[in-house]
Design a protein around this motif. Structure first.
Motif, PDB file in Angstrom:
ATOM      1  N   ILE A   1       1.404   2.012   7.090  1.00  0.00           N
ATOM      2  CA  ILE A   1       0.072   2.572   6.833  1.00  0.00           C
ATOM      3  C   ILE A   1      -0.899   2.132   7.919  1.00  0.00           C
ATOM      4  O   ILE A   1      -1.770   2.902   8.341  1.00  0.00           O
ATOM      5  N   GLY A   2      -0.754   0.907   8.419  1.00  0.00           N
ATOM      6  CA  GLY A   2      -1.600   0.438   9.515  1.00  0.00           C
ATOM      7  C   GLY A   2      -1.460   1.316  10.749  1.00  0.00           C
ATOM      8  O   GLY A   2      -2.461   1.648  11.405  1.00  0.00           O
ATOM      9  N   ARG A   3      -0.232   1.706  11.084  1.00  0.00           N
ATOM     10  CA  ARG A   3      -0.019   2.591  12.239  1.00  0.00           C
ATOM     11  C   ARG A   3      -0.652   3.961  11.994  1.00  0.00           C
ATOM     12  O   ARG A   3      -1.261   4.547  12.902  1.00  0.00           O
ATOM     13  N   LEU A   4      -0.490   4.466  10.776  1.00  0.00           N
ATOM     14  CA  LEU A   4      -1.076   5.772  10.448  1.00  0.00           C
ATOM     15  C   LEU A   4      -2.599   5.731  10.560  1.00  0.00           C
ATOM     16  O   LEU A   4      -3.228   6.686  11.045  1.00  0.00           O
ATOM     17  N   GLU A   5      -3.183   4.650  10.111  1.00  0.00           N
ATOM     18  CA  GLU A   5      -4.646   4.511  10.178  1.00  0.00           C
ATOM     19  C   GLU A   5      -5.132   4.476  11.627  1.00  0.00           C
ATOM     20  O   GLU A   5      -6.186   5.036  11.943  1.00  0.00           O
ATOM     21  N   GLU A   6      -4.396   3.827  12.480  1.00  0.00           N
ATOM     22  CA  GLU A   6      -4.796   3.736  13.885  1.00  0.00           C
ATOM     23  C   GLU A   6      -4.634   5.057  14.615  1.00  0.00           C
ATOM     24  O   GLU A   6      -5.448   5.410  15.469  1.00  0.00           O
ATOM     25  N   ARG A   7      -3.593   5.798  14.260  1.00  0.00           N
ATOM     26  CA  ARG A   7      -3.276   7.017  15.005  1.00  0.00           C
ATOM     27  C   ARG A   7      -3.974   8.254  14.464  1.00  0.00           C
ATOM     28  O   ARG A   7      -4.284   9.176  15.235  1.00  0.00           O
TER      29      ARG A   7
ATOM     30  N   ARG B   1      -7.061   9.752  12.317  1.00  0.00           N
ATOM     31  CA  ARG B   1      -8.360   9.569  11.666  1.00  0.00           C
ATOM     32  C   ARG B   1      -8.527  10.456  10.446  1.00  0.00           C
ATOM     33  O   ARG B   1      -9.439  10.247   9.640  1.00  0.00           O
ATOM     34  N   ASN B   2      -7.659  11.457  10.293  1.00  0.00           N
ATOM     35  CA  ASN B   2      -7.737  12.350   9.135  1.00  0.00           C
ATOM     36  C   ASN B   2      -7.260  11.684   7.849  1.00  0.00           C
ATOM     37  O   ASN B   2      -7.566  12.146   6.754  1.00  0.00           O
ATOM     38  N   LEU B   3      -6.507  10.598   7.970  1.00  0.00           N
ATOM     39  CA  LEU B   3      -5.979   9.927   6.789  1.00  0.00           C
ATOM     40  C   LEU B   3      -7.126   9.417   5.921  1.00  0.00           C
ATOM     41  O   LEU B   3      -8.009   8.703   6.398  1.00  0.00           O
ATOM     42  N   ALA B   4      -7.088   9.781   4.633  1.00  0.00           N
ATOM     43  CA  ALA B   4      -8.193   9.418   3.745  1.00  0.00           C
ATOM     44  C   ALA B   4      -7.768   8.450   2.642  1.00  0.00           C
ATOM     45  O   ALA B   4      -8.322   7.367   2.505  1.00  0.00           O
ATOM     46  N   ILE B   5      -6.773   8.823   1.832  1.00  0.00           N
ATOM     47  CA  ILE B   5      -6.374   8.045   0.661  1.00  0.00           C
ATOM     48  C   ILE B   5      -4.858   7.958   0.622  1.00  0.00           C
ATOM     49  O   ILE B   5      -4.158   8.920   0.972  1.00  0.00           O
ATOM     50  N   VAL B   6      -4.326   6.809   0.195  1.00  0.00           N
ATOM     51  CA  VAL B   6      -2.890   6.684  -0.055  1.00  0.00           C
ATOM     52  C   VAL B   6      -2.682   6.446  -1.549  1.00  0.00           C
ATOM     53  O   VAL B   6      -3.347   5.620  -2.157  1.00  0.00           O
ATOM     54  N   GLU B   7      -1.772   7.223  -2.128  1.00  0.00           N
ATOM     55  CA  GLU B   7      -1.505   7.109  -3.559  1.00  0.00           C
ATOM     56  C   GLU B   7      -0.192   6.382  -3.797  1.00  0.00           C
ATOM     57  O   GLU B   7       0.840   6.728  -3.201  1.00  0.00           O
ATOM     58  N   SER B   8      -0.231   5.374  -4.652  1.00  0.00           N
ATOM     59  CA  SER B   8       0.965   4.635  -5.080  1.00  0.00           C
ATOM     60  C   SER B   8       1.919   4.347  -3.921  1.00  0.00           C
ATOM     61  O   SER B   8       3.090   4.736  -3.968  1.00  0.00           O
ATOM     62  N   PRO B   9       1.462   3.662  -2.882  1.00  0.00           N
ATOM     63  CA  PRO B   9       2.353   3.401  -1.747  1.00  0.00           C
ATOM     64  C   PRO B   9       3.563   2.558  -2.117  1.00  0.00           C
ATOM     65  O   PRO B   9       4.660   2.770  -1.597  1.00  0.00           O
ATOM     66  N   ILE B  10       3.380   1.570  -3.011  1.00  0.00           N
ATOM     67  CA  ILE B  10       4.495   0.783  -3.531  1.00  0.00           C
ATOM     68  C   ILE B  10       4.447   0.893  -5.050  1.00  0.00           C
ATOM     69  O   ILE B  10       3.460   1.377  -5.610  1.00  0.00           O
ATOM     70  N   PRO B  11       5.504   0.478  -5.758  1.00  0.00           N
ATOM     71  CA  PRO B  11       5.490   0.626  -7.219  1.00  0.00           C
ATOM     72  C   PRO B  11       4.229   0.041  -7.853  1.00  0.00           C
ATOM     73  O   PRO B  11       3.807  -1.065  -7.523  1.00  0.00           O
ATOM     74  N   GLN B  12       3.642   0.792  -8.754  1.00  0.00           N
ATOM     75  CA  GLN B  12       2.364   0.378  -9.341  1.00  0.00           C
ATOM     76  C   GLN B  12       2.485  -0.895 -10.172  1.00  0.00           C
ATOM     77  O   GLN B  12       1.511  -1.630 -10.324  1.00  0.00           O
ATOM     78  N   GLN B  13       3.664  -1.175 -10.699  1.00  0.00           N
ATOM     79  CA  GLN B  13       3.844  -2.362 -11.529  1.00  0.00           C
ATOM     80  C   GLN B  13       3.835  -3.654 -10.696  1.00  0.00           C
ATOM     81  O   GLN B  13       3.736  -4.753 -11.251  1.00  0.00           O
TER      82      GLN B  13
END
Length: 323
Positions: free
Chosen positions: A192-198, A200-212
């Motif tokens: 996600i860090g790489r995506l954020e740097e590359r 700028r359109n990235l806004a929200i990430v949903e449930s990237p890892i298990p919610q529990q």
């Protein structure tokens, strides 16, 4: 009108096959073919007023059927508006008819109006990069300003994002739903860090890892900039708030559940998006709910764009919002 005019006299179930749009037909037939089946529920009151709702029987939170129909026939429509156990189609139809009976829009029955237009997002299943690019370009042409996409490990998300970002304006927002498939912080944080740097359109990430994974989500939230959205209730809401595992919620279900969870989000000061999947009927119903829920600030997800027709006349999106 008298109280007799509010009695429910007839309920009709109409089954439709609403074809998927050719643009996403192949992937939808593979991932969720049953979503093309739509059950319309038409309620008629003693005064002749009709209301229509819909159910996706192969997806929805609760299906309407004969047991529910028999329970409300001959009864006052206003005694059942908030009964989520009736199922999506019947509850929606009751709200529609009740609004017509009182000559008010549905949101007047749901609470105090907070906004005149509600944000809405395009939705895309996991696809090849060029497929996402086509979806995003069409979304922007139709007035949407954001798209939520199913991010999956069998595709290279960075290649997909490159294709999408090259097809849309810099201000077009992209939300990624990983459904927990990044598994842990060690995998999620650097990606996600790489995506954020590359991108700028990235806004929200949903449930990237298990919610529990409470500790993991709390740690991940500190390591990335993007807001994390999680389906409300897992982990329990008070745990989610105390441990600060997310920045906002995904809320769906029946009207009673949505309003209750929406008020809870308001008290917590956290935004959410409404996720109620269907054609234009479900979309409009969710937008009426969004009109009275202060924190429904993130774009609603209804998947209306996957169908060849919204089943409504005059449905349009302007500036990412629907009036």
């Amino acid at each position: 009108m008298t109280s007799k005019d509010y009695l429910i006299s007839e309920i009709e179930l109409i089954v439709l096959n609403v074809p998927f749009h050719p643009r996403c037909l192949k992937v939808k037939e593979i991932r969720c073919p049953g979503w093309s089946v739509v059950e319309l529920c038409r309620v008629t009151t003693a005064s002749g007023i009709q209301g229509i709702g819909e159910t996706l029987p192969n997806y929805t939170w609760c299906r309407s059927g004969e047991e529910s129909f028999n329970r409300v026939k001959g009864r006052n429509i206003f005694d059942f508006l908030w009964d989520d156990s009736l199922g999506a189609g019947l509850q929606m139809a009751l709200f529609d008819a009740a609004g017509k009976l009182l000559e008010v829009p549905c949101h007047r029955l749901m609470g105090t109006q907070y906004r005149d237009t509600c944000p809405i997002s395009w939705w895309a299943q996991d696809m090849e990069p060029e497929g996402w690019a086509i979806e995003a370009k069409e979304a922007e042409l139709q007035g949407f300003t954001s798209m939520k996409m199913k991010a999956r490990p069998w595709f290279d998300i960075e290649v997909q994002m490159e294709a999408v970002c090259s097809a849309v304006s810099p201000h077009f927002k992209l939300d990624l739903d990983f459904n927990g498939l990044l598994l842990g912080v060690d995998q999620a944080a650097p990606l996600i860090g790489r995506l954020e740097e590359r991108f700028r359109n990235l806004a929200i990430v949903e449930s990237p890892i298990p919610q529990q994974n409470i500790a993991g989500n709390a740690m991940l939230r500190r390591k990335i900039r993007s807001p994390i959205a999680m389906h409300i209730g897992s982990p329990p809401v008070m745990t989610a708030l105390k441990e600060a595992v997310c920045d906002g919620f995904v809320i769906g279900g029946g009207a009673n559940t949505v309003v209750r969870d929406g008020i809870l989000a308001e008290k917590a000061g956290l935004p959410f998006w409404l996720q109620m999947v269907g054609t234009g009927l479900t979309t409009t119903f969710s937008l009426h709910l969004g009109a009275v829920l202060e924190q429904a600030r993130w774009p609603a997800i209804s998947c209306i764009n996957i169908y060849t027709h919204p089943l409504l006349k005059g449905f349009s999106v302007k500036g990412g919002h629907v009036q």
